[in-house]
Design a protein around this motif. Sequence first.
Motif, short mmCIF file in Angstrom:
data_model
loop_
_atom_site.label_atom_id
_atom_site.label_comp_id
_atom_site.label_asym_id
_atom_site.label_seq_id
_atom_site.Cartn_x
_atom_site.Cartn_y
_atom_site.Cartn_z
N LEU A 1 57.89 -24.81 -13.66
CA LEU A 1 57.92 -23.40 -13.30
C LEU A 1 59.36 -22.98 -13.14
O LEU A 1 60.07 -23.50 -12.29
N ILE A 2 59.78 -22.05 -13.95
CA ILE A 2 61.19 -21.72 -13.97
C ILE A 2 61.55 -20.83 -12.79
O ILE A 2 60.79 -19.96 -12.42
N GLY A 3 62.73 -21.07 -12.28
CA GLY A 3 63.24 -20.23 -11.19
C GLY A 3 63.57 -18.86 -11.74
O GLY A 3 63.52 -18.63 -12.94
N ASN A 4 63.87 -17.98 -10.87
CA ASN A 4 64.18 -16.62 -11.28
C ASN A 4 65.57 -16.53 -11.88
O ASN A 4 66.56 -16.63 -11.20
N THR A 5 65.62 -16.37 -13.20
CA THR A 5 66.93 -16.35 -13.86
C THR A 5 67.65 -15.03 -13.62
O THR A 5 68.81 -14.90 -13.90
N LYS A 6 66.91 -14.06 -13.08
CA LYS A 6 67.55 -12.77 -12.83
C LYS A 6 68.57 -12.85 -11.69
O LYS A 6 69.30 -11.92 -11.44
N ASP A 7 68.55 -14.01 -10.99
CA ASP A 7 69.48 -14.16 -9.88
C ASP A 7 70.93 -14.19 -10.34
O ASP A 7 71.83 -13.95 -9.56
N ASN A 8 71.13 -14.57 -11.61
CA ASN A 8 72.51 -14.65 -12.08
C ASN A 8 73.16 -13.28 -12.12
O ASN A 8 72.59 -12.33 -12.63
N VAL A 9 74.34 -13.22 -11.57
CA VAL A 9 75.04 -11.95 -11.57
C VAL A 9 76.30 -12.11 -12.38
O VAL A 9 77.09 -13.01 -12.14
N TYR A 10 76.44 -11.29 -13.38
CA TYR A 10 77.66 -11.33 -14.17
C TYR A 10 78.50 -10.12 -13.80
O TYR A 10 78.09 -8.98 -14.01
N LEU A 11 79.65 -10.43 -13.23
CA LEU A 11 80.49 -9.35 -12.72
C LEU A 11 80.85 -8.31 -13.77
O LEU A 11 80.98 -7.14 -13.48
N LEU A 12 81.02 -8.79 -15.00
CA LEU A 12 81.50 -7.86 -16.03
C LEU A 12 80.36 -7.20 -16.81
O LEU A 12 80.61 -6.47 -17.74
N LYS A 13 79.12 -7.52 -16.41
CA LYS A 13 78.00 -6.94 -17.13
C LYS A 13 78.08 -5.42 -17.07
O LYS A 13 78.41 -4.86 -16.04
N ASP A 14 77.80 -4.81 -18.21
CA ASP A 14 77.85 -3.35 -18.32
C ASP A 14 79.26 -2.80 -18.29
O ASP A 14 79.46 -1.59 -18.27
N LEU A 15 80.24 -3.67 -18.27
CA LEU A 15 81.62 -3.16 -18.22
C LEU A 15 82.37 -3.49 -19.48
O LEU A 15 83.50 -3.07 -19.64
N ILE A 16 81.78 -4.31 -20.38
CA ILE A 16 82.54 -4.67 -21.56
C ILE A 16 81.93 -4.07 -22.81
O ILE A 16 80.71 -4.06 -22.98
N TYR A 17 82.81 -3.56 -23.63
CA TYR A 17 82.40 -2.82 -24.80
C TYR A 17 82.97 -3.46 -26.06
O TYR A 17 84.00 -4.13 -26.00
N CYS A 18 82.30 -3.24 -27.15
CA CYS A 18 82.78 -3.76 -28.43
C CYS A 18 84.04 -3.00 -28.83
O CYS A 18 84.08 -1.77 -28.80
N GLY A 19 85.06 -3.77 -29.23
CA GLY A 19 86.31 -3.16 -29.63
C GLY A 19 86.21 -2.41 -30.94
O GLY A 19 87.02 -1.54 -31.26
N GLU A 20 85.18 -2.72 -31.73
CA GLU A 20 85.02 -2.08 -33.04
C GLU A 20 84.22 -0.79 -32.95
O GLU A 20 84.67 0.26 -33.37
N CYS A 21 83.00 -0.91 -32.38
CA CYS A 21 82.11 0.25 -32.42
C CYS A 21 81.98 0.94 -31.07
O CYS A 21 81.43 2.02 -30.97
#
Length: 460
Positions: A304-324
């Motif tokens: 039974l897998i633990g809740n993977t949503k616990d991981n917090v990525y500080l830069l999530k939603d803050l990094i954008y593609c340099g091309e598009c």
Amino acid sequence: MSNKQLIYNVGMYLRLSKEDGDGESESITNQRKIIREYIDKHYNMNLYDEYIDDGYSGANFNRPNFRRMISDVENKKINMIITKNLARLGRDYIDTGYYIEKFFPDYNVRYIAILDDVDNFVDSISNDFMPIKSVINEKHCKDTSMAVKKSKRRKMKDGFYACTTPPFGYKKDPENQGKLIIDEVSSKTVKKIFELKENGYTINQIVDYLEENNYITPAEYMKIRGLENIENKDIWKASSVKRILCNKVYLGYCLRGKTQKISYKSNNRIYVKRSDYICIKDSHEAIIDEETFANVHNNRKYGLIGNTKDNVYLLKDLIYCGECGKKLVFKKRRNDVEVYCRQNAENNKLCSNNCKIKYSNLENKTFFYLEEMYKMYLNSSEAKDKLYKDIIIDRIKNIESNKKQLEREISSISFKISNLYNKRLSEEIDEKNYNEQYQELSNYRKKLQCEINNIEEKLR
Ligand SMILES: [Zn+2]
């Protein structure tokens, strides 16, 4: 930048919200005064219009007059925007950054935040430092919103939970609607599911078992009791089994605060980490004992897998593609997470950026860069000069006020002397007395004059 323009049509943006308090320094009047003075000092700036959002938070950009200003930019009516400081433009550093680094340059708009020394047409270290300031501005919003959230959750802890529909396995106590009691029929299914899991069944094997043995699903059970109306025949799904296995309500716990507002920026709700639920033990009778529950959850072999949503990525939603320019997506890969452009992954014609970066590397590099930038700022001659200048200006102000004080004293002494002289003329005092007093006052005056001379020397 080379695209400096001779005449600027200036949009003056003023904003005030409750989160700013009633401080006079942030008042609309004061913001206007500072910007007016600034415009007056520059011959090439003409005020086109004022855009005032009074009573609007800086946490987002849904503000009527901000929108009006943006449309005036798009219609080329203004080519310069001035705010008192960065926080007046906005406190959300993603969106604020978007306007300052993307939108304004795209429209060739010069942006100035007077007190923060930001001017996107001038190369300056303050501009490089701008993102950090925005983060600090945003923190202000976060703090206010955290306080509200905390007090809400405290209230939940105190109050009793009256859920709308009781969880599968329970029903509402007819005597007390706020209390759960065991439902004889469905609680057996719950027990069965835990038992199978403890005996090593996989989730899919449990689903098959329940289907083969005609166990009633939660949805069907609610239909039977007239609590919900479902059209088609319901079947057991892995997700419902998993949900039951993970629900601590069967331990007799009452769990509250499972969702909360995603952030002070948005009204969407997200699921809260399990560890952050508000948990009231012994709120009702348990169906599953702690040992069974622990066996099911702590034994890896059951998978039974633990809740993977616990991981917090500080830069999530803050990094954008340099091309598009689209937000990069995060994908789990072995022990790490990869970051890449979805536009490229889905159809490489949409974006040519085929980089896949290990998230941990990216985060390390970013922090390294931020640290370097911060050090650079602290060591930069510009920052030092400014600090030095501030100290000197302060000192000069002090000395000048000292000097004024001394000058006032001197004039009062001169006045006393002339009074004394008049008294002597009208023979109110005798010669000896006059000479004594005159000597005293005149010596004092000399001493003061000497001090003033010293101060003037210092000022030079
Ligand atoms: Zn891309």
